[in-house]
Design a protein around this motif. Structure first.
Motif, short mmCIF file in Angstrom:
data_model
loop_
_atom_site.label_atom_id
_atom_site.label_comp_id
_atom_site.label_asym_id
_atom_site.label_seq_id
_atom_site.Cartn_x
_atom_site.Cartn_y
_atom_site.Cartn_z
N ILE A 48 -3.73 -13.13 -1.81
CA ILE A 48 -4.83 -14.11 -1.78
C ILE A 48 -5.81 -13.85 -0.64
CG2 ILE A 48 -3.68 -15.85 -0.36
CD1 ILE A 48 -4.81 -17.95 -2.36
N GLU A 49 -5.34 -13.20 0.45
CA GLU A 49 -6.24 -12.90 1.56
C GLU A 49 -7.32 -11.89 1.14
OE1 GLU A 49 -5.99 -14.79 4.04
OE2 GLU A 49 -4.05 -15.63 3.48
N SER A 141 10.49 11.48 8.46
CA SER A 141 10.96 10.47 7.53
C SER A 141 12.01 9.59 8.19
CB SER A 141 11.56 11.15 6.30
OG SER A 141 11.97 10.20 5.34
N GLY A 142 11.83 8.28 8.07
CA GLY A 142 12.78 7.33 8.63
C GLY A 142 12.51 6.94 10.07
N GLU A 143 11.46 7.49 10.69
CA GLU A 143 11.21 7.21 12.11
C GLU A 143 10.29 6.02 12.35
OE1 GLU A 143 11.77 11.52 14.38
OE2 GLU A 143 9.76 10.68 14.10
N CYS A 144 9.41 5.73 11.40
CA CYS A 144 8.38 4.71 11.65
C CYS A 144 8.31 3.71 10.49
CB CYS A 144 7.03 5.37 11.85
SG CYS A 144 5.69 4.21 12.24
N TRP A 145 8.71 2.48 10.76
CA TRP A 145 8.61 1.39 9.79
C TRP A 145 7.30 0.64 9.99
CZ3 TRP A 145 14.06 -1.11 10.71
CH2 TRP A 145 15.03 -0.40 9.99
N ILE A 146 6.75 0.15 8.91
CA ILE A 146 5.56 -0.71 8.97
C ILE A 146 5.91 -2.03 8.30
CG2 ILE A 146 3.13 -0.95 8.33
CD1 ILE A 146 3.11 2.16 8.10
N PHE A 147 5.59 -3.13 8.96
CA PHE A 147 5.91 -4.45 8.41
C PHE A 147 4.64 -5.21 8.09
CE2 PHE A 147 6.34 -9.04 9.17
CZ PHE A 147 7.26 -9.35 8.18
N TRP A 148 4.65 -5.90 6.93
CA TRP A 148 3.52 -6.78 6.61
C TRP A 148 3.99 -7.93 5.74
CZ3 TRP A 148 3.26 -1.78 4.17
CH2 TRP A 148 3.46 -1.78 2.79
N ILE A 149 3.16 -8.97 5.70
CA ILE A 149 3.37 -10.12 4.82
C ILE A 149 2.13 -10.26 3.94
CG2 ILE A 149 3.70 -12.63 4.68
CD1 ILE A 149 4.97 -12.52 7.45
N THR A 150 2.33 -10.44 2.64
CA THR A 150 1.23 -10.66 1.71
C THR A 150 1.38 -12.04 1.09
OG1 THR A 150 1.14 -8.31 1.17
CG2 THR A 150 0.01 -9.81 -0.33
N ASN A 151 0.32 -12.85 1.20
CA ASN A 151 0.30 -14.19 0.61
C ASN A 151 -0.11 -14.08 -0.85
OD1 ASN A 151 -0.08 -16.85 -0.10
ND2 ASN A 151 -1.60 -17.31 1.46
N TYR A 152 0.81 -14.34 -1.76
CA TYR A 152 0.50 -14.28 -3.19
C TYR A 152 -0.25 -15.52 -3.68
CZ TYR A 152 3.58 -10.24 -4.02
OH TYR A 152 4.15 -8.99 -4.05
N GLY A 153 -0.16 -16.62 -2.92
CA GLY A 153 -0.83 -17.85 -3.32
C GLY A 153 0.16 -18.95 -3.65
N ASN A 154 -0.38 -20.08 -4.10
CA ASN A 154 0.43 -21.25 -4.44
C ASN A 154 0.44 -21.45 -5.94
OD1 ASN A 154 0.75 -24.35 -4.97
ND2 ASN A 154 1.53 -24.04 -2.91
N PHE A 155 1.63 -21.58 -6.51
CA PHE A 155 1.76 -21.67 -7.96
C PHE A 155 2.48 -22.96 -8.37
CE2 PHE A 155 1.65 -17.26 -6.70
CZ PHE A 155 0.74 -16.70 -7.57
N LYS A 156 2.06 -23.50 -9.51
CA LYS A 156 2.67 -24.71 -10.04
C LYS A 156 4.14 -24.44 -10.34
CE LYS A 156 2.07 -28.16 -13.70
NZ LYS A 156 1.31 -28.52 -14.93
N ILE A 161 4.21 -18.34 -2.39
CA ILE A 161 4.99 -17.11 -2.47
C ILE A 161 4.43 -16.11 -1.45
CG2 ILE A 161 5.75 -15.17 -3.89
CD1 ILE A 161 5.40 -16.83 -6.36
N TYR A 162 5.32 -15.61 -0.60
CA TYR A 162 4.95 -14.58 0.38
C TYR A 162 5.83 -13.36 0.18
CZ TYR A 162 2.53 -18.37 2.82
OH TYR A 162 1.70 -19.42 3.15
N GLU A 163 5.21 -12.20 0.14
CA GLU A 163 5.93 -10.94 0.06
C GLU A 163 6.11 -10.38 1.47
OE1 GLU A 163 4.45 -6.59 0.03
OE2 GLU A 163 3.73 -7.58 -1.78
N TYR A 164 7.36 -10.20 1.88
CA TYR A 164 7.68 -9.56 3.15
C TYR A 164 8.10 -8.13 2.85
CZ TYR A 164 8.06 -14.04 5.76
OH TYR A 164 7.82 -15.24 6.37
N THR A 165 7.51 -7.17 3.54
CA THR A 165 7.82 -5.76 3.27
C THR A 165 8.02 -4.98 4.56
OG1 THR A 165 6.69 -5.65 1.13
CG2 THR A 165 6.91 -3.59 2.34
#
Length: 332
Positions: A48-49, A141-156, A161-165
């Motif tokens: 949604i962002e 490979s395997g040395e550097c992780w990247i973290f983010w959160i994606t806001n999927y929005g609000n659903f009836k 819903i937030y995606e954590y990766t």
């Protein structure tokens, strides 16, 4: 009359189009199909962002640069008894010339205007934080992780819903879960229940965990992050430094990988959301999708076509197989 389209209205239009048809929805809201699909593409890439109005990057002339701010934080830690004027004179010795009020504003931004707070800050250990990364093309490979959160929005019937990766930069091996809200507890769950077990199984030598500067978990829980994350990695026998991407970092490849990955997750989940599937079932379905992505989805890596785990095994010359638990759906 022009209707102002905020991101929530765009979000509702996207999902109305999926239900009632794109043409009818575009006619209802007096927008073109081109605009509709442009919004859909941005939503799939960033959640949604991605529906916010696109603004050009702009740094106010009177805003203290991140480089100067990092130097100031170091001075606050080394000289906690000094006030803004004394720090300003010290800063000039490093070749920076900013006003006393600018120094005070940085103090205020970090809640360090009080001497006792600066003394407490000077005693904090931040051994798990680093101010630099090696060149990305030198990361294994395997040395550097990247973290983010994606806001999927609000659903009836579902709510937010937030995606954590957590995403390995080199191999693109990913650990992803869905949650209702933004909290350190959710991040800790993903890290300890999924990412660390996977990294240990695949013999990752993880050295860095990177966060985006605009991450809401950084803004909300930076103090907790610094202390709790250090304890988590120590308890698991790891030595991982945290790094926050700065505004002047070149993130082209990282941003593109993030968008491609998020689009894959959202494209998979959108039909299930329209079917009325509840969050607990969506979580289980996403686990299957991520498993298939890691094991079977073949994409281009350098001059090879293979899945993320295949690519990691080739780079490490060690054909490891994930244990049975990695193939079983687990509630969380």
């Amino acid at each position: 009359m022009v209707t102002i389209m905020n991101k929530n209205l765009k979000f509702n239009i996207i999902f109305e189009g999926q239900t009632n048809g794109v043409t009818a929805t575009c006619q209802k809201y007096n927008i073109s199909r081109t605009i509709y699909y442009r919004w859909l593409k941005r939503y799939k890439a960033l959640g949604i962002e991605g529906l916010d109005d696109i603004k050009k990057d702009f740094t106010p002339i009177n805003k203290t640069s991140s480089d100067i701010e990092n130097v100031l934080l170091g001075l606050f830690k080394t000289y906690p008894h000094y006030g803004p004027k004394a720090i300003k004179y010290l800063l000039e010795e490093f070749g920076y010339n900013i006003s006393e009020s600018a120094v005070f504003n940085v103090m205020k931004r970090h809640s360090l205007t009080n001497r006792e707070c600066r003394i407490k800050f000077s005693k904090k250990k931040d051994n798990n934080i680093t101010n630099s990364l090696p060149p990305l093309n030198e990361i294994n490979s395997g040395e550097c992780w990247i973290f983010w959160i994606t806001n999927y929005g609000n659903f009836k019937n579902i709510g937010n819903i937030y995606e954590y990766t957590i995403f390995d930069f080199k191999s693109r091996i990913s650990c992803t879960r869905l949650y209702h809200d933004i909290s350190f507890n959710n991040f800790e769950d993903l890290l300890t229940a999924v990412a660390i077990p996977v990294s240990q199984t695949l013999n990752f030598n993880t050295k860095y965990l990177c966060f985006f500067q605009d991450s809401k978990i950084i803004k909300q829980t930076i103090t907790i992050l610094n202390s709790k994350f250090s304890k988590i990695v120590q308890d698991n026998g790891l030595d991982i430094k945290t790094y926050i991407f700065k505004s002047n970092d070149i993130l082209g490849n990282i941003d593109e990988l993030r968008k491609q990955y998020t689009e894959g997750c959202l494209s998979y989940l959108m039909p299930l959301i329209h079917e009325g599937m509840l969050l607990n079932e969506l979580k289980m379905q996403l686990q299957k999708h991520i498993r298939a992505y890691n094991l079977n989805l073949k994409t281009k890596f350098d001059n090879e076509i293979c899945s993320p785990i295949e690519y990691h095994n080739k780079l490490t010359n060690n054909p490891l197989i994930l244990p049975l638990w990695a193939y079983i759906d687990r509630k969380y």
